[in-house]
Design a protein around this motif. Structure first.
Motif, PDB file in Angstrom:
ATOM      1  N   GLU A  80       0.830  -1.209   0.000  1.00  0.00           N
ATOM      2  CA  GLU A  80       0.000   0.000   0.000  1.00  0.00           C
ATOM      3  C   GLU A  80       0.867   1.262   0.000  1.00  0.00           C
ATOM      4  OE1 GLU A  80      -3.361   0.297  -0.315  1.00  0.00           O
ATOM      5  OE2 GLU A  80      -3.231  -1.850  -0.713  1.00  0.00           O
ATOM      6  N   GLU A  81       2.181   1.090   0.180  1.00  0.00           N
ATOM      7  CA  GLU A  81       3.087   2.224   0.331  1.00  0.00           C
ATOM      8  C   GLU A  81       3.399   2.883  -1.013  1.00  0.00           C
ATOM      9  OE1 GLU A  81       6.870   3.230   3.173  1.00  0.00           O
ATOM     10  OE2 GLU A  81       6.373   1.157   2.742  1.00  0.00           O
ATOM     11  N   ILE A  82       3.368   4.200  -1.026  1.00  0.00           N
ATOM     12  CA  ILE A  82       3.666   4.993  -2.216  1.00  0.00           C
ATOM     13  C   ILE A  82       5.112   5.463  -2.128  1.00  0.00           C
ATOM     14  CG2 ILE A  82       3.049   7.070  -3.522  1.00  0.00           C
ATOM     15  CD1 ILE A  82       0.707   5.148  -3.453  1.00  0.00           C
ATOM     16  N   PHE A  83       5.839   5.386  -3.242  1.00  0.00           N
ATOM     17  CA  PHE A  83       7.235   5.830  -3.307  1.00  0.00           C
ATOM     18  C   PHE A  83       7.386   6.851  -4.413  1.00  0.00           C
ATOM     19  CE2 PHE A  83       7.477   1.577  -1.480  1.00  0.00           C
ATOM     20  CZ  PHE A  83       8.292   1.803  -0.393  1.00  0.00           C
ATOM     21  N   PRO A  84       8.369   7.742  -4.383  1.00  0.00           N
ATOM     22  CA  PRO A  84       9.226   7.968  -3.239  1.00  0.00           C
ATOM     23  C   PRO A  84       8.490   8.715  -2.135  1.00  0.00           C
ATOM     24  CG  PRO A  84       9.832   9.438  -5.028  1.00  0.00           C
ATOM     25  CD  PRO A  84       8.742   8.549  -5.533  1.00  0.00           C
ATOM     26  N   GLN A  85       8.896   8.444  -0.914  1.00  0.00           N
ATOM     27  CA  GLN A  85       8.318   9.099   0.254  1.00  0.00           C
ATOM     28  C   GLN A  85       8.837  10.538   0.325  1.00  0.00           C
ATOM     29  OE1 GLN A  85       6.125   7.897   2.580  1.00  0.00           O
ATOM     30  NE2 GLN A  85       5.897   6.093   1.303  1.00  0.00           N
ATOM     31  N   PRO A  86       8.025  11.460   0.853  1.00  0.00           N
ATOM     32  CA  PRO A  86       8.520  12.834   1.023  1.00  0.00           C
ATOM     33  C   PRO A  86       9.721  12.871   1.958  1.00  0.00           C
ATOM     34  CG  PRO A  86       6.171  12.679   1.545  1.00  0.00           C
ATOM     35  CD  PRO A  86       6.671  11.290   1.328  1.00  0.00           C
ATOM     36  N   HIS A  87      10.625  13.745   1.680  1.00  0.00           N
ATOM     37  CA  HIS A  87      11.825  13.915   2.483  1.00  0.00           C
ATOM     38  C   HIS A  87      11.873  15.379   2.930  1.00  0.00           C
ATOM     39  CE1 HIS A  87      16.115  14.364   3.408  1.00  0.00           C
ATOM     40  NE2 HIS A  87      16.081  13.090   3.661  1.00  0.00           N
ATOM     41  N   PRO A  88      12.245  15.656   4.173  1.00  0.00           N
ATOM     42  CA  PRO A  88      12.216  17.040   4.652  1.00  0.00           C
ATOM     43  C   PRO A  88      13.113  17.991   3.871  1.00  0.00           C
ATOM     44  CG  PRO A  88      13.268  15.591   6.264  1.00  0.00           C
ATOM     45  CD  PRO A  88      12.680  14.720   5.188  1.00  0.00           C
ATOM     46  N   GLU A  89      14.094  17.452   3.152  1.00  0.00           N
ATOM     47  CA  GLU A  89      14.987  18.321   2.384  1.00  0.00           C
ATOM     48  C   GLU A  89      14.493  18.562   0.962  1.00  0.00           C
ATOM     49  OE1 GLU A  89      17.763  20.119   3.403  1.00  0.00           O
ATOM     50  OE2 GLU A  89      16.861  19.552   5.296  1.00  0.00           O
ATOM     51  N   GLU A  90      13.329  18.021   0.587  1.00  0.00           N
ATOM     52  CA  GLU A  90      12.808  18.250  -0.754  1.00  0.00           C
ATOM     53  C   GLU A  90      12.489  19.727  -0.944  1.00  0.00           C
ATOM     54  OE1 GLU A  90       9.443  15.771  -1.466  1.00  0.00           O
ATOM     55  OE2 GLU A  90      10.661  13.982  -1.664  1.00  0.00           O
ATOM     56  N   THR A  91      12.538  20.150  -2.178  1.00  0.00           N
ATOM     57  CA  THR A  91      12.203  21.535  -2.488  1.00  0.00           C
ATOM     58  C   THR A  91      10.715  21.760  -2.275  1.00  0.00           C
ATOM     59  OG1 THR A  91      13.920  21.520  -4.180  1.00  0.00           O
ATOM     60  CG2 THR A  91      12.319  23.313  -4.276  1.00  0.00           C
ATOM     61  N   ARG A  92      10.382  22.855  -1.615  1.00  0.00           N
ATOM     62  CA  ARG A  92       8.992  23.255  -1.492  1.00  0.00           C
ATOM     63  C   ARG A  92       8.911  24.732  -1.857  1.00  0.00           C
ATOM     64  NH1 ARG A  92      10.768  24.020   3.558  1.00  0.00           N
ATOM     65  NH2 ARG A  92       9.930  25.769   4.720  1.00  0.00           N
ATOM     66  N   TYR A  93       7.743  25.172  -2.241  1.00  0.00           N
ATOM     67  CA  TYR A  93       7.549  26.544  -2.672  1.00  0.00           C
ATOM     68  C   TYR A  93       6.556  27.212  -1.742  1.00  0.00           C
ATOM     69  CZ  TYR A  93       9.798  24.554  -6.711  1.00  0.00           C
ATOM     70  OH  TYR A  93      10.694  23.911  -7.525  1.00  0.00           O
ATOM     71  N   GLN A  94       6.835  28.439  -1.391  1.00  0.00           N
ATOM     72  CA  GLN A  94       5.896  29.160  -0.543  1.00  0.00           C
ATOM     73  C   GLN A  94       5.751  30.584  -1.067  1.00  0.00           C
ATOM     74  OE1 GLN A  94       8.162  28.289   3.038  1.00  0.00           O
ATOM     75  NE2 GLN A  94       8.625  30.463   3.276  1.00  0.00           N
ATOM     76  N   LYS A  95       4.513  31.041  -1.112  1.00  0.00           N
ATOM     77  CA  LYS A  95       4.228  32.394  -1.581  1.00  0.00           C
ATOM     78  C   LYS A  95       4.310  33.342  -0.405  1.00  0.00           C
ATOM     79  CE  LYS A  95       1.264  30.719  -5.196  1.00  0.00           C
ATOM     80  NZ  LYS A  95      -0.068  30.550  -5.700  1.00  0.00           N
ATOM     81  N   GLU A  96       4.839  34.531  -0.666  1.00  0.00           N
ATOM     82  CA  GLU A  96       4.834  35.565   0.358  1.00  0.00           C
ATOM     83  C   GLU A  96       3.430  36.133   0.478  1.00  0.00           C
ATOM     84  OE1 GLU A  96       7.850  38.497  -0.365  1.00  0.00           O
ATOM     85  OE2 GLU A  96       9.350  37.265   0.644  1.00  0.00           O
ATOM     86  N   GLU A  97       3.177  36.821   1.562  1.00  0.00           N
ATOM     87  CA  GLU A  97       1.857  37.389   1.829  1.00  0.00           C
ATOM     88  C   GLU A  97       1.326  38.180   0.640  1.00  0.00           C
ATOM     89  OE1 GLU A  97      -0.201  37.535   4.756  1.00  0.00           O
ATOM     90  OE2 GLU A  97       0.982  35.852   5.481  1.00  0.00           O
ATOM     91  N   SER A  98       2.163  38.979   0.018  1.00  0.00           N
ATOM     92  CA  SER A  98       1.714  39.834  -1.080  1.00  0.00           C
ATOM     93  C   SER A  98       1.395  39.037  -2.335  1.00  0.00           C
ATOM     94  CB  SER A  98       2.789  40.869  -1.400  1.00  0.00           C
ATOM     95  OG  SER A  98       3.941  40.219  -1.919  1.00  0.00           O
ATOM     96  N   GLY A  99       1.887  37.794  -2.422  1.00  0.00           N
ATOM     97  CA  GLY A  99       1.676  36.989  -3.613  1.00  0.00           C
ATOM     98  C   GLY A  99       2.567  37.393  -4.762  1.00  0.00           C
ATOM     99  N   LEU A 100       3.547  38.272  -4.507  1.00  0.00           N
ATOM    100  CA  LEU A 100       4.392  38.768  -5.579  1.00  0.00           C
ATOM    101  C   LEU A 100       5.795  38.171  -5.568  1.00  0.00           C
ATOM    102  CD1 LEU A 100       3.343  42.508  -5.448  1.00  0.00           C
ATOM    103  CD2 LEU A 100       2.384  40.662  -6.829  1.00  0.00           C
ATOM    104  N   LYS A 101       6.033  37.254  -4.653  1.00  0.00           N
ATOM    105  CA  LYS A 101       7.328  36.576  -4.591  1.00  0.00           C
ATOM    106  C   LYS A 101       7.075  35.153  -4.137  1.00  0.00           C
ATOM    107  CE  LYS A 101      11.983  37.368  -2.818  1.00  0.00           C
ATOM    108  NZ  LYS A 101      12.795  38.263  -1.976  1.00  0.00           N
ATOM    109  N   ILE A 102       7.735  34.211  -4.783  1.00  0.00           N
ATOM    110  CA  ILE A 102       7.628  32.806  -4.403  1.00  0.00           C
ATOM    111  C   ILE A 102       9.033  32.343  -4.039  1.00  0.00           C
ATOM    112  CG2 ILE A 102       7.047  30.472  -5.189  1.00  0.00           C
ATOM    113  CD1 ILE A 102       4.976  31.796  -7.065  1.00  0.00           C
ATOM    114  N   LEU A 103       9.150  31.694  -2.894  1.00  0.00           N
ATOM    115  CA  LEU A 103      10.432  31.194  -2.421  1.00  0.00           C
ATOM    116  C   LEU A 103      10.530  29.699  -2.652  1.00  0.00           C
ATOM    117  CD1 LEU A 103      10.473  32.956   1.063  1.00  0.00           C
ATOM    118  CD2 LEU A 103      11.586  33.739  -1.025  1.00  0.00           C
ATOM    119  N   ALA A 104      11.714  29.241  -3.031  1.00  0.00           N
ATOM    120  CA  ALA A 104      12.007  27.810  -3.081  1.00  0.00           C
ATOM    121  C   ALA A 104      12.822  27.501  -1.843  1.00  0.00           C
ATOM    122  CB  ALA A 104      12.792  27.461  -4.335  1.00  0.00           C
TER     123      ALA A 104
END
Length: 185
Positions: A80-104
């Motif tokens: 039932e296990e899905i691979f690859p499992q998420p890893h804490p060092e994977e790249t994630r993206y987050q938008k700033e409050e204004s929505g005008l900058k996205i951080l990797a």
């Protein structure tokens, strides 16, 4: 993560005899590792474009693990296990409050960003993309451009890529070209 959660996140399932492969177009950064790695299993010229049973399982698993965006995942039929499992060092993206900058980010470390702004009701203007040189070759810049593409599609806008890197990515990837706003000559 289980299959139900993957499907809720928009992944599509490609069934095989011994292994199922899952793909998310929304996450895909179009790095091409899959199609260059095994053209029998991953072939954009046919439908369905993924046929899990046409390649050696170990090789297909290795290619899926190399996908920088994690748009590809797999599950063996006897698990039932899905691979690859998420890893804490994977790249994630987050938008700033204004929505005008996205951080990797990798873990808690910011490794790159893309800046853009809204122009009128129908345009996003990308002004700058920057990735820490220590992370070059990991498709982080492509992922940042993909995040702005997602915003443009959600808001039904075109993209004017003033940043040369973003312009190169948008013109190179056929799925993005329809969003490019070109300045008149």
């Amino acid at each position: 993560m289980n299959e139900k959660e993957l499907m809720e996140q928009g992944y599509k399932k490609y069934r095989g005899e011994e292994m199922d492969i899952y793909f998310s177009l929304a996450l895909c950064e179009h790095a091409g590792i899959c199609i260059r790695g095994d053209r029998e299993v991953f072939n954009l010229r046919r439908k369905p474009w993924i046929l899990p049973d046409l390649g050696p399982q170990e090789e297909v698993q290795r290619l899926i693990a190399q996908c920088p965006s994690k748009a590809l995942k797999y599950r063996m039929k006897d698990s039932e296990e899905i691979f690859p499992q998420p890893h804490p060092e994977e790249t994630r993206y987050q938008k700033e409050e204004s929505g005008l900058k996205i951080l990797a980010c990798k873990g808690s470390l910011s490794v790159g960003f893309i800046e853009f702004h809204r122009e009128g009701e129908d345009l996003l203007v990308i002004t700058r993309t920057e990735v820490d040189p220590a992370y070059s070759g990991q498709f982080i810049g492509n992922g940042l451009v993909k995040q702005v593409v997602n915003v443009a599609e959600e808001e039904n806008r075109k993209i004017l890529p003033l940043c040369s890197f973003a312009r190169k990515v948008i013109t190179r990837i056929p799925a993005y070209r329809h969003l490019e706003h070109k300045l008149p000559d």
